[in-house]
Motif scaffolding. Structure first.
Motif, PDB file in Angstrom:
ATOM      1  N   PRO A  43       0.812  -1.226   0.000  1.00 28.45           N
ATOM      2  CA  PRO A  43       0.000   0.000   0.000  1.00 28.45           C
ATOM      3  C   PRO A  43       0.842   1.272   0.000  1.00 28.45           C
ATOM      4  O   PRO A  43       0.563   2.213  -0.759  1.00 28.45           O
ATOM      5  CB  PRO A  43      -0.839  -0.135   1.272  1.00 28.45           C
ATOM      6  N   ALA A  44       1.876   1.316   0.825  1.00 28.62           N
ATOM      7  CA  ALA A  44       2.716   2.516   0.875  1.00 28.62           C
ATOM      8  C   ALA A  44       3.472   2.733  -0.429  1.00 28.62           C
ATOM      9  O   ALA A  44       3.775   3.869  -0.807  1.00 28.62           O
ATOM     10  CB  ALA A  44       3.697   2.415   2.041  1.00 28.62           C
ATOM     11  N   ALA A  45       3.753   1.639  -1.145  1.00 25.87           N
ATOM     12  CA  ALA A  45       4.469   1.756  -2.416  1.00 25.87           C
ATOM     13  C   ALA A  45       3.560   2.208  -3.555  1.00 25.87           C
ATOM     14  O   ALA A  45       4.055   2.603  -4.611  1.00 25.87           O
ATOM     15  CB  ALA A  45       5.115   0.420  -2.773  1.00 25.87           C
ATOM     16  N   ALA A  87      -2.869 -13.354   4.899  1.00 21.00           N
ATOM     17  CA  ALA A  87      -3.898 -12.322   4.750  1.00 21.00           C
ATOM     18  C   ALA A  87      -4.314 -11.782   6.115  1.00 21.00           C
ATOM     19  O   ALA A  87      -4.459 -10.565   6.299  1.00 21.00           O
ATOM     20  CB  ALA A  87      -5.112 -12.908   4.024  1.00 21.00           C
ATOM     21  N   ALA A  88      -4.494 -12.669   7.073  1.00 19.62           N
ATOM     22  CA  ALA A  88      -4.919 -12.246   8.404  1.00 19.62           C
ATOM     23  C   ALA A  88      -3.869 -11.368   9.067  1.00 19.62           C
ATOM     24  O   ALA A  88      -4.197 -10.360   9.723  1.00 19.62           O
ATOM     25  CB  ALA A  88      -5.202 -13.475   9.268  1.00 19.62           C
ATOM     26  N   GLY A  93      -2.601  -4.910  10.298  1.00 21.39           N
ATOM     27  CA  GLY A  93      -1.957  -3.615  10.168  1.00 21.39           C
ATOM     28  C   GLY A  93      -2.546  -2.717   9.104  1.00 21.39           C
ATOM     29  O   GLY A  93      -2.088  -1.591   8.918  1.00 21.39           O
ATOM     30  N   ASP A  94      -3.560  -3.207   8.391  1.00 18.77           N
ATOM     31  CA  ASP A  94      -4.156  -2.426   7.301  1.00 18.77           C
ATOM     32  C   ASP A  94      -5.643  -2.740   7.237  1.00 18.77           C
ATOM     33  O   ASP A  94      -6.033  -3.829   6.814  1.00 18.77           O
ATOM     34  CB  ASP A  94      -3.479  -2.761   5.971  1.00 18.77           C
ATOM     35  N   ALA A  95      -6.449  -1.786   7.638  1.00 18.19           N
ATOM     36  CA  ALA A  95      -7.895  -2.005   7.683  1.00 18.19           C
ATOM     37  C   ALA A  95      -8.600  -1.570   6.410  1.00 18.19           C
ATOM     38  O   ALA A  95      -9.813  -1.792   6.283  1.00 18.19           O
ATOM     39  CB  ALA A  95      -8.494  -1.254   8.874  1.00 18.19           C
ATOM     40  N   ASP A  96      -7.888  -0.962   5.461  1.00 19.18           N
ATOM     41  CA  ASP A  96      -8.547  -0.309   4.333  1.00 19.18           C
ATOM     42  C   ASP A  96      -8.261  -0.898   2.955  1.00 19.18           C
ATOM     43  O   ASP A  96      -9.130  -0.839   2.083  1.00 19.18           O
ATOM     44  CB  ASP A  96      -8.153   1.172   4.305  1.00 19.18           C
ATOM     45  N   THR A  97      -7.070  -1.419   2.726  1.00 17.90           N
ATOM     46  CA  THR A  97      -6.708  -1.859   1.386  1.00 17.90           C
ATOM     47  C   THR A  97      -7.454  -3.133   1.010  1.00 17.90           C
ATOM     48  O   THR A  97      -7.341  -4.146   1.703  1.00 17.90           O
ATOM     49  CB  THR A  97      -5.194  -2.114   1.279  1.00 17.90           C
TER      50      THR A  97
END
Length: 280
Positions: A43-45, A87-88, A93-97
């Motif tokens: 996501p950050a990339a 995946a879990a 650490g990422d609730a949106d992607t």
């Protein structure tokens, strides 16, 4: 049925006036630890959506790069359960992607449709692409996924006529994945001139956003497709970075995420460049 994260991301992209970037990686490639590091960094990339490949020994739709990635992952011990565990961990650490699993029917059938759907939902998975599951045979799997609010995302191809698109669109949610070229992944290149009318046809038939993949190898090509599609999918060139890192004895996450950033930047700025050209 809900596709909350997928729908929210496409709504945000529409508000920004740009296409989304979908990055594909193979779970467990080249090792479970490195794959998890890549997944966390996507996501950050620049990845707006993530496709996480389920390792399988006979990936019929894949070209050599993804075939080799699957074999590396299987050799490293990755299973379907291990993919769900990845995946879990990512979801903590990422609730949106939006996170979409992509694979083949055999491992899912062996797992059991209801059990798989339940565990996928519990792992924070938003959608599933099953390459070798035709719509005519998908109802049991779709029923299980619907019960857990996980989207089944279908594939459309250049040979899908209007009658076939109507069938493909039934019980499909989230988006439709348009396979831009005939053949396997990572071989031919997508051409925007032929993709544009196909995307419009699929949108009209399905009422859903359309993501284009199977023929996007460069930042320039990704930008071209981003001007006509709702999202651009890149996979083979990312797993090729894993192979290149192994050959050069370099960290795979560094190489993969650098490539993701270059491609993501191209997709993100594609329509801006077109708008600036129109105003000159």
């Amino acid at each position: 049925m809900t596709t909350a994260r997928i729908d929210a991301r496409f709504a945000a992209l529409k508000a920004e006036g740009r296409a989304g970037f979908v990055s594909y990686i193979m779970a467990g490639d080249p090792t479970p630890g490195e794959a998890a590091e890549i997944l966390r960094g996507l996501p950050a990339a620049g990845a707006d959506f993530i496709e996480l490949g389920i390792p399988f020994s006979d990936p019929m739709a894949e070209g050599p790069p993804i075939q080799r990635a699957a074999l590396r992952a299987l050799k490293a011990g990755l299973t379907l359960r291990g993919t769900l565990a990845m995946a879990a961990e990512f979801r903590k650490g990422d609730a949106d992607t939006p996170l979409i699993l992509m694979g083949y029917l055999n491992p899912i059938e062996s797992y059991g449709y209801e059990a798989f759907a339940r565990d996928a939902a519990a792992s924070g998975v938003d959608g599933l692409i099953v390459v070798d599951c035709p719509p005519e045979e998908a109802d049991p799997l779709t029923d299980a996924l619907d019960a857990e609010q996980v989207s089944l995302i279908r594939l459309a191809t250049p040979t899908s006529d209007d009658a076939r698109l109507e069938i493909i669109s039934r019980r499909t949610s989230g988006f439709v994945y348009y396979v831009s070229v005939a053949g396997v992944t990572g071989v031919k290149e997508a051409q925007a001139v032929s993709v544009a009318p196909a995307v419009e046809r699929v949108r009209k038939a399905s009422g859903l956003p359309v993501a284009v993949g199977f023929g996007v190898k460069t930042a320039e090509r990704a930008a071209e497709i981003a001007r006509v599609a709702d999202a651009v999918v890149v996979g083979s060139v990312l797993v090729e970075e894993v192979a290149a890192a192994l050959e050069a004895n370099e960290p795979a996450p560094t190489r993969v995420l650098a490539k993701v950033k270059a491609l993501g930047d191209a997709v993100r700025s594609a329509r801006l460049g077109a708008r600036l050209t129109e105003t000159v």
